[in-house]
Design an enzyme around this catalytic site. Structure first.
Site, PDB file in Angstrom:
ATOM      1  N   GLY A   1       0.808  -1.209   0.000  1.00  0.00           N
ATOM      2  CA  GLY A   1       0.000   0.000   0.000  1.00  0.00           C
ATOM      3  C   GLY A   1       0.838   1.254   0.000  1.00  0.00           C
ATOM      4  O   GLY A   1       2.018   1.237  -0.353  1.00  0.00           O
ATOM      5  N   ALA A   2       0.226   2.380   0.400  1.00  0.00           N
ATOM      6  CA  ALA A   2       0.873   3.695   0.297  1.00  0.00           C
ATOM      7  C   ALA A   2       1.403   3.872  -1.123  1.00  0.00           C
ATOM      8  O   ALA A   2       2.567   4.181  -1.341  1.00  0.00           O
ATOM      9  CB  ALA A   2       1.981   3.837   1.333  1.00  0.00           C
TER      10      ALA A   2
ATOM     11  N   GLY B   1       5.384   4.702  -8.874  1.00  0.00           N
ATOM     12  CA  GLY B   1       6.172   3.498  -9.096  1.00  0.00           C
ATOM     13  C   GLY B   1       5.304   2.252  -9.056  1.00  0.00           C
ATOM     14  O   GLY B   1       5.375   1.388  -9.946  1.00  0.00           O
ATOM     15  N   HIS B   2       4.466   2.141  -8.020  1.00  0.00           N
ATOM     16  CA  HIS B   2       3.531   1.017  -7.951  1.00  0.00           C
ATOM     17  C   HIS B   2       2.600   1.003  -9.165  1.00  0.00           C
ATOM     18  O   HIS B   2       2.338  -0.052  -9.753  1.00  0.00           O
ATOM     19  CB  HIS B   2       2.671   1.106  -6.691  1.00  0.00           C
ATOM     20  CG  HIS B   2       3.425   1.001  -5.410  1.00  0.00           C
ATOM     21  ND1 HIS B   2       3.605   2.079  -4.573  1.00  0.00           N
ATOM     22  CD2 HIS B   2       4.041  -0.047  -4.813  1.00  0.00           C
ATOM     23  CE1 HIS B   2       4.290   1.697  -3.510  1.00  0.00           C
ATOM     24  NE2 HIS B   2       4.573   0.422  -3.625  1.00  0.00           N
TER      25      HIS B   2
ATOM     26  N   SER C   1       7.495   4.729  -0.798  1.00  0.00           N
ATOM     27  CA  SER C   1       6.454   5.092   0.175  1.00  0.00           C
ATOM     28  C   SER C   1       7.052   5.806   1.375  1.00  0.00           C
ATOM     29  O   SER C   1       6.381   6.601   2.037  1.00  0.00           O
ATOM     30  CB  SER C   1       5.700   3.839   0.632  1.00  0.00           C
ATOM     31  OG  SER C   1       5.064   3.205  -0.462  1.00  0.00           O
TER      32      SER C   1
END
Length: 267
Positions: free
Chosen positions: A30-31, A35-36, A187
Site C-alpha cells: 500500500g501507500a 512506481g507502484h 512510500s
C-alpha cells in the site's frame, strides 16, 4: 473492481477463473505512488485480469523498524487502483488471513542470500518476504508477477524462489521511477523533510556520476547519510564484481529515513 478481504474468498474467486486466463499480480504494502502504478499499468497491458494485494507484512519488519507507523492510506490506494483498471484487490482483513497458524511454516532463504546487503542489515527480512510472496503465489496462481528494480536484491531473490520451487510464474522486473531530481519513488519518502528530500537526490547522482565506490561514499556522507552498505555486484547478484558492467547498490539513512537505490554501471 472487486475487493476481497479473506483468503477463502480469494480462493473461491480464483477457482472460477478459466485456466486460459492470463492473470497478472502486483503485490504491494500500500501507500501507493507512481512506481507502484507503473507495475499495475504493465500488468493491465500484459494480462486479461490484474489482481493487486495490499498488506503491510509484519514478518518482514525487524523489531526496531517502522511496521507500526508504515503509512496505510487504504481509501486513496483503492481509488488509484480503480482508476488504473485493476480487476481485483486483495486486502486481508487481518494477518490471520495470511498466517492462520500459531506456529507458522517459513521459507528458509539459502545462505548465499543471507550474507550481504539487505539481509545482513535487516535480519529475518528476506525470510518474511519470501514466505509471504510464496503464500501469495499459491493463493493467486498468477501467470505473471511484477516487482520493481529499486528493490533489486528482492527481485533477484524472488526469481530464485520461483526457480527453486518450480513455479510456473514469470517474474517481470520493472524500471525504477524517479522524481525529477533523480530520487527513487518510495512510500517512505513522505517521512523526508523538504531539505532532506533535496539531499536524498544525491543517492542517484552519486551512483550515476562517481567513478569509484569510495567517491560515491564520500559524496553521500557529505550530505549526512549513514551508509549501511555501498557495494558492486554482477547483475545476477551471484558474486561481487568491481568490473563494469556492474550494478552498484546502496542503502543508508538520512535523518531517520532508510533509503535504497541501485544503478547499472555501463562505463
Amino acid at each position: 473492481m472487486k475487493i476481497l478481504k479473506t483468503a477463502s474468498s480469494l480462493k473461491k474467486w480464483r477457482r472460477k477463473l478459466s485456466n486460459s486466463i492470463d492473470l497478472g499480480f502486483v503485490p504491494t504494502m500500500g501507500a501507493l505512488h507512481r512506481g507502484h502504478l507503473s507495475l499495475v499499468d504493465r500488468s493491465v497491458r500484459d494480462n486479461d485480469l490484474t489482481i493487486v494485494s495490499i498488506f503491510v507484512n509484519p514478518t518482514q519488519f525487524g523489531p526496531k523498524e517502522d511496521y507500526l507507523k508504515y503509512p496505510r492510506p487504504l481509501a486513496n490506494d483503492l481509488k488509484m487502483l480503480r482508476r488504473a483498471g485493476v480487476d481485483v484487490v486483495f486486502v486481508p482483513k487481518s494477518s490471520k488471513e495470511i498466517y492462520p497458524l500459531k506456529d507458522e511454516f517459513k521459507v528458509r532463504v539459502p545462505n548465499h542470500w543471507m550474507r550481504f546487503m539487505e539481509a545482513k542489515f535487516r535480519p529475518g527480512h528476506f525470510e518474511g518476504v519470501a514466505t509471504v510472496v510464496l503464500k501469495y503465489f499459491l493463493l493467486v496462481q498468477p501467470r505473471r508477477a511484477y516487482f520493481g528494480r529499486k528493490d533489486f536484491q528482492q527481485l533477484r531473490l524472488i526469481e530464485s524462489l520461483v526457480e527453486s520451487f518450480g513455479l510456473n510464474i514469470k517474474i517481470i522486473g520493472c524500471p525504477t521511477l524517479r522524481e525529477k531530481t533523480g530520487l527513487a519513488l518510495s512510500s517512505r519518502n513522505i517521512y523526508l523533510s523538504d531539505m532532506e528530500r533535496i539531499k536524498a537526490a544525491e543517492i542517484f547522482k552519486s551512483l550515476k556520476e562517481s567513478k569509484t565506490l569510495g567517491e560515491a561514499s564520500r559524496r553521500l556522507r557529505k550530505q549526512g547519510f549513514k551508509i549501511d552498505y555501498l557495494e558492486s555486484w554482477n547483475d545476477t547478484l551471484s558474486s561481487p564484481d568491481p568490473k563494469k558492467p556492474a550494478r552498484w547498490l546502496v542503502a543508508g539513512k538520512l535523518g531517520g529515513v532508510r533509503l535504497i537505490d541501485n544503478v547499472l554501471k555501463k562505463s
